[in-house]
Design an enzyme around this catalytic site. Structure first.
Site, PDB file in Angstrom:
ATOM      1  N   CYS A 120       0.962  -1.223   0.055  1.00 62.01           N
ATOM      2  CA  CYS A 120      -0.128   0.195   0.092  1.00 62.01           C
ATOM      3  C   CYS A 120       0.869   1.301  -0.200  1.00 62.01           C
ATOM      4  O   CYS A 120       1.545   1.470  -0.956  1.00 62.01           O
ATOM      5  CB  CYS A 120      -1.013  -0.108   1.171  1.00 62.01           C
ATOM      6  SG  CYS A 120      -2.263   1.161   0.848  1.00 62.01           S
ATOM      7  N   HIS A 167      -3.897  -4.925   0.406  1.00 62.14           N
ATOM      8  CA  HIS A 167      -3.483  -5.257   1.833  1.00 62.14           C
ATOM      9  C   HIS A 167      -3.337  -7.009   2.023  1.00 62.14           C
ATOM     10  O   HIS A 167      -4.273  -7.384   2.572  1.00 62.14           O
ATOM     11  CB  HIS A 167      -4.370  -4.530   3.105  1.00 62.14           C
ATOM     12  CG  HIS A 167      -3.924  -3.321   2.994  1.00 62.14           C
ATOM     13  ND1 HIS A 167      -2.837  -2.817   4.145  1.00 62.14           N
ATOM     14  CD2 HIS A 167      -4.480  -2.216   2.323  1.00 62.14           C
ATOM     15  CE1 HIS A 167      -3.217  -1.385   3.871  1.00 62.14           C
ATOM     16  NE2 HIS A 167      -3.809  -1.199   3.186  1.00 62.14           N
ATOM     17  N   GLU A 199      -2.001  -8.641   3.943  1.00 64.53           N
ATOM     18  CA  GLU A 199      -1.955  -9.242   5.327  1.00 64.53           C
ATOM     19  C   GLU A 199      -3.241  -9.487   5.903  1.00 64.53           C
ATOM     20  O   GLU A 199      -3.550 -10.193   7.172  1.00 64.53           O
ATOM     21  CB  GLU A 199      -1.124  -8.213   6.332  1.00 64.53           C
ATOM     22  CG  GLU A 199      -1.893  -6.898   6.701  1.00 64.53           C
ATOM     23  CD  GLU A 199      -1.882  -5.918   5.745  1.00 64.53           C
ATOM     24  OE1 GLU A 199      -2.529  -4.843   5.955  1.00 64.53           O
ATOM     25  OE2 GLU A 199      -1.283  -6.132   4.634  1.00 64.53           O
TER      26      GLU A 199
END
Length: 227
Positions: free
Chosen positions: A110, A210, A212
């Site tokens: 990001c 993202h 994660e």
């Protein structure tokens, strides 16, 4: 031994218990994703990152966060670029330069992808909603827009994720002029660049989404494997 993976951090005013003080912090999902992929996460405190510290690492993850200061790419701040962290920019640029100099495996996420582009000479679109035809990439505080990205055949992202992949987005800025040395390799349905790679390096990958978040940690697994 598990490879040491440095992860950049936020420096924000935070509150817990009876304390309300400046803190170095990071969403736990980053460290969890690195650990689950077989790496040993090492948090790099904003304001205290040096090339010597990076030299002890096996890989680097540059996390998401506030907008990059537009002064870094020669632009005045637009009306929607209101939250910048110059100290964090400085720390992460030191880490990025050291990682690139050593060809450490690098995963930029990001804001991290945006800063990588700026570090190598590119610039940014400061507010996607101002761009005609751009869809929603930031649905609001604490929320992620579920989008599908298309990857370029023959690239690392294509090999890792296939021709398309669902992703979780939360960004109001994006890459505009792509830096020399970086190649766009993934796009959202509206044409916004969502992934970049650097050829000729062990592992240098930036994604605007993202990874994660959720349970698909293939990018982290590939990054740790490269380390």
């Amino acid at each position: 031994m598990r490879p040491l993976i440095g992860i950049s951090t936020y420096r924000e005013l935070a509150q817990w218990g009876t304390w309300h003080v400046p803190a170095v912090l990071l969403p736990a999902s980053y460290a969890d994703a690195v650990a689950q992929a077989g790496g040993e996460p090492v948090l790099l405190p904003t304001g205290a990152v040096s090339a010597e510290v990076v030299a002890r690492l096996d890989g680097l993850v540059v996390a998401g966060g506030a907008d990059v200061d537009p002064a870094r790419y020669g632009q005045p701040a637009g009306p929607h670029t209101a939250v910048v962290r110059p100290e964090r920019d400085e720390s992460e640029l030191v880490a990025l330069e050291a990682a690139l100099d050593r060809d450490l495996p690098l995963l930029a996420i990001c804001r991290g992808m945006q800063l990588l582009n700026v570090a190598l000479g590119g610039d940014l679109l400061q507010h996607l909603p101002d761009v005609e035809g751009a869809g929603t990439h930031d649905p609001g505080p604490g929320l992620y827009e579920q989008r599908e990205v298309r990857t370029e055949p023959g690239t690392r992202l294509h090999r890792l994720l296939g021709p398309t992949a669902p992703v979780a987005c939360h960004h109001h800025q994006a890459i505009d002029r792509i830096a020399p040395g970086l190649t766009p390799t993934a796009w959202a349905e509206d044409g916004v660049v969502e992934g970049v790679e650097a050829a000729g390096r062990r592992f240098c990958l930036g994604v605007q989404w993202h990874p994660e978040e959720g349970t698909d940690h293939r990018l982290f697994a590939a990054h740790v494997a490269a380390c």
